[in-house]
Design a protein around this motif. Structure first.
Motif, PDB file in Angstrom:
ATOM      1  N   ASP A   1       0.850  -1.182   0.000  1.00 19.17           N
ATOM      2  CA  ASP A   1       0.000   0.000   0.000  1.00 19.17           C
ATOM      3  C   ASP A   1       0.889   1.235   0.000  1.00 19.17           C
ATOM      4  O   ASP A   1       1.887   1.294   0.717  1.00 19.17           O
TER       5      ASP A   1
ATOM      6  N   ASN B   1      -3.372  -3.008  -1.350  1.00 16.28           N
ATOM      7  CA  ASN B   1      -4.812  -3.096  -1.558  1.00 16.28           C
ATOM      8  C   ASN B   1      -5.114  -4.223  -2.534  1.00 16.28           C
ATOM      9  O   ASN B   1      -4.391  -4.443  -3.503  1.00 16.28           O
TER      10      ASN B   1
ATOM     11  N   GLY C   1      -6.072   3.675  -1.492  1.00 15.06           N
ATOM     12  CA  GLY C   1      -6.462   2.602  -2.398  1.00 15.06           C
ATOM     13  C   GLY C   1      -5.439   2.264  -3.458  1.00 15.06           C
ATOM     14  O   GLY C   1      -5.607   1.286  -4.183  1.00 15.06           O
TER      15      GLY C   1
END
Length: 502
Positions: free
Chosen positions: A206, A436, A234
């Motif tokens: 991430d 993610n 995200g």
């Protein structure tokens, strides 16, 4: 020009004259002339994302304070569902992390990562052909391995070379829950111990940088109305992490300050290596260096940073804040920013006899705190930015406040209202949050997906749909996939109006 600035300019000039690059035998260790980093911060590198360094982190390891952790990220804005060709490190690149441990602006240690691609079956478009439960799972169709070479330098000459990691496996892209049901296991398997102490990790993570990138819309809309949204939420990055005994990195216990920066080299058409990315402190190339010099900065070296001195002493960002928000900018030349970005701060992370050069400087003798403060040094936490950079440091707020004079007594609370990462960081190496999952990037509701499986189109259902999918189900998993793809193509060409409803 102040006496400090005159002395600084003289020091830079003398250092450049006395410490010029040696010519023969070190071509691979110095940048070739090239006109090519944070997130899309320079024009040329924004079109070469695999080679684009997004961030460099360096901090004393919170759970192992006798070690130092360094993290280099690249390839910004990875959409988790971006298949079938998911993300990887470039196999034709040299990813280098430089360490200066005596303050002369030149690297003393160089850690070099190189990668190899591996494909098990070229007759399928799939990244994985089934659920992946280990890094050596034959269902992981595409994978990478890497080597790390440690090069010790003196005056930019290599005096020794040693491979400290060889053929280690890279953690893959997090395709989704069906493909990688226990991704944390894959992450754990990608952490390797190094001979002599230390650990290494390479793989997807991430993106740990948190900020509202709408700063580029006239500084948050011109009225601070555009703040509070983590623009990188995200998204993933490709990450290199290295944890080493601190004594391996420092010159001595008496000189515990190290400087670090990353570079990426790629091969040119004639087979030479060209430096296309460089990054030390965050946001420097992005909001300090003007556009005309951004590509030059990416191709340059810290010991040549006298050419960028004016941009640090008279930063455009301070003038823009004054123009838009009427907050008076501190007077120039900005010696306080010279310390933050070029020399280190006295009594904090400035090495003796320092040569001004842009890099991330870390005083490794300052122990980590159990409760890190996001504003680091500005909030009395000397273990944080600009003394190195931890994953939790809010470098955008720190930089904005410093540019507006926080270090010279002009108190302000400028910030983007994004104070932490959207995912929690880990408590042990590599500390990064897991990437993610592609499963989280769903384009339709679950009910629509169930409708498709039951023979509908995601909105309604029809008997011919049911018959088609029922027939394909009898042919096994491969037939289901092929017929489903063919059916999707048929729908998009025969009934585009219904497809547009998704």
């Amino acid at each position: 020009m102040t006496a400090f600035t005159r002395s600084l300019a003289a020091l830079v000039s003398c250092a450049l004259a006395a410490g010029g690059l040696a010519a023969a035998g070190v071509a691979a260790l110095r940048p070739e002339t090239a006109q090519a980093s944070s997130h899309r911060e320079a024009p040329l590198i924004s079109g070469q994302p695999q080679y684009d360094t997004t961030d460099v982190y360096g901090f004393v390891s919170p759970d192992k304070p006798d070690t130092t952790t360094m993290v280099v990220n690249m390839l910004p804005f990875e959409d988790p569902a971006g298949g079938p060709n998911f993300y990887k490190f470039a196999h034709d690149a040299r990813y280098d992390l430089h360490v200066d441990n005596n303050g002369d602006g030149q690297g003393d240690l160089l850690f070099r990562w190189t990668f190899k691609d591996h494909l098990r079956n070229g007759d399928t478009f799939l990244y994985n052909t089934g659920p992946v439960t280990s890094l050596e799972d034959p269902d992981l169709n595409f994978f990478q391995t890497y080597d790390i070479e440690l090069i010790q330098l003196k005056d930019q000459h290599a005096v020794s070379r040693k491979k400290i990691a060889k053929n280690q496996l890279v953690a893959p892209s997090n395709v989704g829950k069906a493909s990688m049901p226990k991704y944390q296991d894959l992450r754990d398997q990608a952490v390797y111990q190094l001979p002599g102490g230390g650990s290494t990790f390479a793989g997807q993570a991430d993106d740990p940088f948190f900020l509202d990138l709408r700063v580029f819309d006239l500084l948050y809309g011109g009225d601070m109305s555009e703040v509070g949204q983590d623009s990188l939420k995200g998204y993933n990055v490709q990450s290199l992490a290295l944890q080493l005994p601190t004594k391996m990195l420092t010159e001595s216990e008496q000189q515990p300050v190290i400087g670090m920066w990353s570079t990426t080299h790629r091969k040119t058409a004639n087979g030479d290596w060209a430096q296309v990315s460089r990054l030390g402190s965050p946001l420097v190339n992005e909001v300090v260096i003007p556009r005309k010099d951004k590509d030059k900065f990416n191709a340059s070296s810290p010991w040549d940073d006298a050419q960028f001195l004016k941009s640090v002493q008279d930063p455009e960002l301070a003038r823009l804040v004054e123009q838009i928000y009427k907050i008076k900018a501190p007077p120039t030349p900005r010696d306080d920013l010279v310390q933050v970005f070029l020399t280190g701060v006295p009594k904090l992370n400035q090495p003796p006899n320092v040569r001004p050069a842009e890099m991330l400087r870390l005083n490794t003798s300052i122990k980590p705190t159990a409760s890190p403060k996001r504003l680091g040094v500005l909030d009395g936490d000397n273990a944080g930015f600009p003394n190195g950079r931890r994953l939790t440091d809010d470098v955008l707020d720190i930089s904005l406040q410093a540019v507006e004079g926080e270090l010279v007594g002009k108190k302000n609370d400028l910030g983007d209202a994004v104070d932490e990462n959207d995912q929690k960081f880990g408590g042990s190496f590599p500390y990064l949050a897991v990437p993610n999952s592609g499963s989280d990037a769903t384009a339709t509701k679950k009910s629509a997906g169930e409708s498709l499986l039951n023979g509908g189109d995601g909105v309604g259902s029809s008997s011919d749909d049911t018959m088609l999918l029922a027939g394909s189900a009898a042919g096994g998993g491969g037939a289901v996939l092929l017929l489903a793809l063919g059916y999707a193509w048929w729908r998009s060409h025969r009934r585009p109006a219904r497809v547009r409803r998704h």
